[in-house]
Design an enzyme around this catalytic site. Structure first.
Site, PDB file in Angstrom:
ATOM      1  N   PRO A   2       0.581  -0.676  -0.224  1.00 17.12           N
ATOM      2  CA  PRO A   2       0.313  -0.262  -0.479  1.00 17.12           C
ATOM      3  C   PRO A   2       0.720   1.599   0.050  1.00 17.12           C
ATOM      4  O   PRO A   2       1.885   1.611   0.094  1.00 17.12           O
ATOM      5  CB  PRO A   2      -0.535  -0.096   0.898  1.00 17.12           C
ATOM      6  CG  PRO A   2      -0.594  -1.685   1.843  1.00 17.12           C
ATOM      7  CD  PRO A   2       0.383  -2.323   1.061  1.00 17.12           C
ATOM      8  N   GLU A   3       0.106   2.275  -0.624  1.00 17.87           N
ATOM      9  CA  GLU A   3       1.137   3.674  -0.888  1.00 17.87           C
ATOM     10  C   GLU A   3       0.380   4.538   0.029  1.00 17.87           C
ATOM     11  O   GLU A   3      -0.433   4.118   0.204  1.00 17.87           O
ATOM     12  CB  GLU A   3       1.511   4.141  -2.501  1.00 17.87           C
ATOM     13  CG  GLU A   3       2.386   2.879  -2.862  1.00 17.87           C
ATOM     14  CD  GLU A   3       2.646   3.423  -4.635  1.00 17.87           C
ATOM     15  OE1 GLU A   3       2.838   4.536  -4.945  1.00 17.87           O
ATOM     16  OE2 GLU A   3       2.974   2.502  -5.166  1.00 17.87           O
ATOM     17  N   HIS A 100      -3.764 -15.248  10.194  1.00 17.38           N
ATOM     18  CA  HIS A 100      -3.014 -14.044  10.201  1.00 17.38           C
ATOM     19  C   HIS A 100      -3.799 -13.069  10.374  1.00 17.38           C
ATOM     20  O   HIS A 100      -2.247 -11.701  10.397  1.00 17.38           O
ATOM     21  CB  HIS A 100      -2.847 -13.822   8.617  1.00 17.38           C
ATOM     22  CG  HIS A 100      -2.152 -15.125   7.554  1.00 17.38           C
ATOM     23  ND1 HIS A 100      -0.937 -15.550   8.299  1.00 17.38           N
ATOM     24  CD2 HIS A 100      -2.711 -15.961   5.995  1.00 17.38           C
ATOM     25  CE1 HIS A 100      -0.669 -16.352   7.028  1.00 17.38           C
ATOM     26  NE2 HIS A 100      -2.079 -16.437   6.295  1.00 17.38           N
ATOM     27  N   ARG A 119       2.441 -12.087   5.224  1.00 20.28           N
ATOM     28  CA  ARG A 119       3.633 -12.247   4.976  1.00 20.28           C
ATOM     29  C   ARG A 119       4.245 -11.734   6.133  1.00 20.28           C
ATOM     30  O   ARG A 119       5.556 -11.892   5.898  1.00 20.28           O
ATOM     31  CB  ARG A 119       4.404 -11.019   3.709  1.00 20.28           C
ATOM     32  CG  ARG A 119       3.498 -12.825   2.569  1.00 20.28           C
ATOM     33  CD  ARG A 119       3.513 -11.861   1.532  1.00 20.28           C
ATOM     34  NE  ARG A 119       4.610 -11.174   1.046  1.00 20.28           N
ATOM     35  CZ  ARG A 119       5.817 -10.721  -0.137  1.00 20.28           C
ATOM     36  NH1 ARG A 119       4.822 -10.806  -1.016  1.00 20.28           N
ATOM     37  NH2 ARG A 119       6.883 -10.874  -0.432  1.00 20.28           N
ATOM     38  N   ARG A 158      21.602  15.102  -7.819  1.00 20.54           N
ATOM     39  CA  ARG A 158      21.676  13.311  -7.608  1.00 20.54           C
ATOM     40  C   ARG A 158      21.891  12.648  -9.204  1.00 20.54           C
ATOM     41  O   ARG A 158      21.358  13.252 -10.189  1.00 20.54           O
ATOM     42  CB  ARG A 158      20.763  12.635  -7.121  1.00 20.54           C
ATOM     43  CG  ARG A 158      20.184  13.328  -5.703  1.00 20.54           C
ATOM     44  CD  ARG A 158      19.396  12.972  -4.917  1.00 20.54           C
ATOM     45  NE  ARG A 158      18.964  12.027  -5.468  1.00 20.54           N
ATOM     46  CZ  ARG A 158      18.270  10.746  -4.027  1.00 20.54           C
ATOM     47  NH1 ARG A 158      18.261  11.300  -2.607  1.00 20.54           N
ATOM     48  NH2 ARG A 158      17.979   9.695  -4.002  1.00 20.54           N
TER      49      ARG A 158
END
Ligand SMILES: [Zn+2]
Length: 279
Positions: A2-3, A100, A119, A158
């Protein structure tokens, strides 16, 4: 993973169930996820009132009435469930299995809020004041302190590709693969371009596209990554608005471009872009 928009969607979904509520019980079904849970987590949380829910980058923070906050990170596969129902469907992983269910909050209203994480890359921590996890983060992309000038300063010298530089959480917090790909396409910037070699006007535009795509995605309840057909009225339908992400081979949606979306791998992650209109 998820962002920012997905985590913000989770925060907003939890808020009515947690804000102002007392944590009647906290059950930990194992001793940790990515890292061990703090030894005093249950003691501090039990009986505490949640005074507010904040988001910083991809963390949800539950402020308690005892000079501490509970920090939750969903990791790769973490989901927050309210009475067993998931808040959005932001993962490609399969079904939610009860085995889970690792962390269960029960509020004084009797609501069960569960962190389910197949996970186990998620995280639950206690923070008091500052935290090294939060101190390293760059500005919030939707905040007023994230500007073209700030991005230009972060990019000076950069040579890393702009795609990688935008994933650096110290440059700007909360962006991941999906929204970086989408914002770079909107801004017409080649994801391979060296970050330090993008002019200021283009960075100003990029910042505004980042804010726009995140704002639109939050309004849509984030992006669902399973093959769901939500269209409206449910959480997580921004995937229907993807211009490039996961659209390899599709025609570029930019009017008049005529290119097609390609996938390349940068730093081990997929980037989706249009070689014709992104330079
Ligand atoms: Zn194009």
């Amino acid at each position: 993973m998820p962002e920012l928009p997905e985590v913000e969607t989770v925060r907003r979904g939890l808020q009515p169930h947690l804000e102002g509520r007392r944590i009647a019980r906290l059950t930990l079904n194992r001793d940790g996820l990515r890292w061990k849970f703090p030894p005093d987590l249950v003691q501090v949380a039990t009986g505490a009132t949640v005074t507010g829910l904040r988001r910083r980058s991809k963390y949800v923070l539950l402020d308690l009435d005892r000079e501490a906050a509970i920090l939750i990170h969903l990791g790769m596969s973490g989901r927050m469930l309210i009475e067993g129902a998931g808040l959005g469907d932001f993962h490609r992983d399969p079904a939610i299995l009860p085995r889970h269910d690792h962390v269960v909050f029960e509020t004084d209203a009797g609501t069960r809020i569960t962190l389910n994480d197949a996970r186990r890359f998620g995280m639950v921590d206690l923070i008091r004041g500052s935290s090294p996890l939060l101190d390293v983060l760059g500005p919030e992309p939707l905040g007023d302190d994230f500007t073209g000038a700030v991005l230009a300063a972060a990019f000076v010298g950069r040579r890393a590709p702009v795609k990688a530089a935008l994933l650096d959480q110290g440059v700007v917090a909360g962006l991941g693969n999906i929204y970086v790909s989408e914002a770079l396409h909107r801004a017409g910037i080649d994801p391979r371009r060296a970050a330090g070699r993008i002019g200021r006007a283009r960075l100003d535009a990029l910042v505004s596209h980042i804010k726009d795509v995140l704002t639109e995605a939050i309004a849509a309840g984030g992006s669902s990554l399973r093959d769901h057909r939500q269209t409206t009225g449910e959480l997580g339908y921004f995937q229907h608005s993807f211009r490039v992400y996961d659209r390899e081979g599709a025609p570029c949606p930019r009017p008049g471009c005529g290119g097609s979306i390609q996938r390349i791998v940068q730093s081990g992650r997929s980037s989706f872009w249009c070689p014709r209109c992104q330079r």
